[in-house]
Write a protein that holds these residues in place. Sequence first.
Motif, PDB file in Angstrom:
ATOM      1  N   PHE A   1       0.865  -1.181   0.000  1.00  0.00           N
ATOM      2  CA  PHE A   1       0.000   0.000   0.000  1.00  0.00           C
ATOM      3  C   PHE A   1       0.899   1.227   0.000  1.00  0.00           C
ATOM      4  CE2 PHE A   1       0.837  -0.823   4.427  1.00  0.00           C
ATOM      5  CZ  PHE A   1       0.886   0.411   5.045  1.00  0.00           C
TER       6      PHE A   1
ATOM      7  N   THR B   1      -7.289   1.408   6.367  1.00  0.00           N
ATOM      8  CA  THR B   1      -6.525   0.270   5.864  1.00  0.00           C
ATOM      9  C   THR B   1      -6.440  -0.777   6.963  1.00  0.00           C
ATOM     10  OG1 THR B   1      -5.209   1.649   4.369  1.00  0.00           O
ATOM     11  CG2 THR B   1      -4.276  -0.481   4.992  1.00  0.00           C
TER      12      THR B   1
ATOM     13  N   THR C   1      -8.771  -2.316   2.181  1.00  0.00           N
ATOM     14  CA  THR C   1      -9.044  -0.886   2.374  1.00  0.00           C
ATOM     15  C   THR C   1     -10.531  -0.606   2.197  1.00  0.00           C
ATOM     16  OG1 THR C   1      -6.846  -0.316   1.561  1.00  0.00           O
ATOM     17  CG2 THR C   1      -8.461   1.442   1.612  1.00  0.00           C
TER      18      THR C   1
END
Length: 310
Positions: free
Chosen positions: A57, A118, A113
Amino acid sequence: MNKNLLKFYEKFCIMQWGIGLAKADIKNMIRNKEYNFEITWLPKNGKTTSLADPFIFKTPDGKINLLHENFSMAQYGNYGKIDLTVLDQDFKLLENRRLMDIHSHLSYPFIFTENGKTYIIPESYSNNKVSAYEFDFNTNTLVNGKVLIDNLPVIDSTILKFNDKYWMFCTLGGTNNDHSKLYIYHADSLFGNYTPHKKNPVKEGLDGSRPAGSFIIVDGEIYRPAQNCAKIYGRSITIFKVLTLTENEFEEEPYLGLEPEKNSYYDIGIHTINSIDDVVVIDGIRFVFMPFTKIYFSIIKLLKKISGHR
């Protein structure tokens, strides 16, 4: 690889995992049915340390964040931990630190997410449960842990939100830990309650059951990376196209196979693939010739088995 050579490797070598990144669009891989990335491999610490199961991410400033398993055969306890590795856009290492250690095995830190948050859902099947943690971007820590499924040895849980439901794909540990049976559980909320699919296990076979990374959505179609362990564990990835997914039915078909790059640093296997924006991350396997170390760890493993430890 022929069987005799494989037996030699398994007897005298240690299997080591590493993490590689590429500047690429995974959606083009799906559209073109081509897997030909130029991989940059991350450095490791020692021949007995493995980095595997990478998920990815980005932070608001564009830094690449990798969550992955760190497993050292030489370290006391011989179990996996979850590390955070931060890179810049050129894959230059900025930071690496331990993110999670529960003193029993952790791996496969799946990322989900939703609503600006997240969540990290690591595998902890030896603890017989699945838990989700929120990633705090201010402190770079995991907070607000919640149990999603309890009293079940779930391996490599991978969640897809589809048709207003949350679908958890996984295999199961314990006596069934052979990577060959795919199970699905579904819920109306990320945090449960999860109900078993009516056709569990929905699939059987060493090629295509155990998850190999997050689902890939391209042009409205769903693609599922899965491990191909038919020859050896972690040998390659088969990407399946999901055709039907309901509470009563599940159907998919093979779409694309991903093999390790020949003559690369890690050319024995590949068993995880994930991406974000224009970055793709994988892991790879190589064999390291360490016969005396292999014998030592085999003895330790046998002693643990005799004493009843995992």
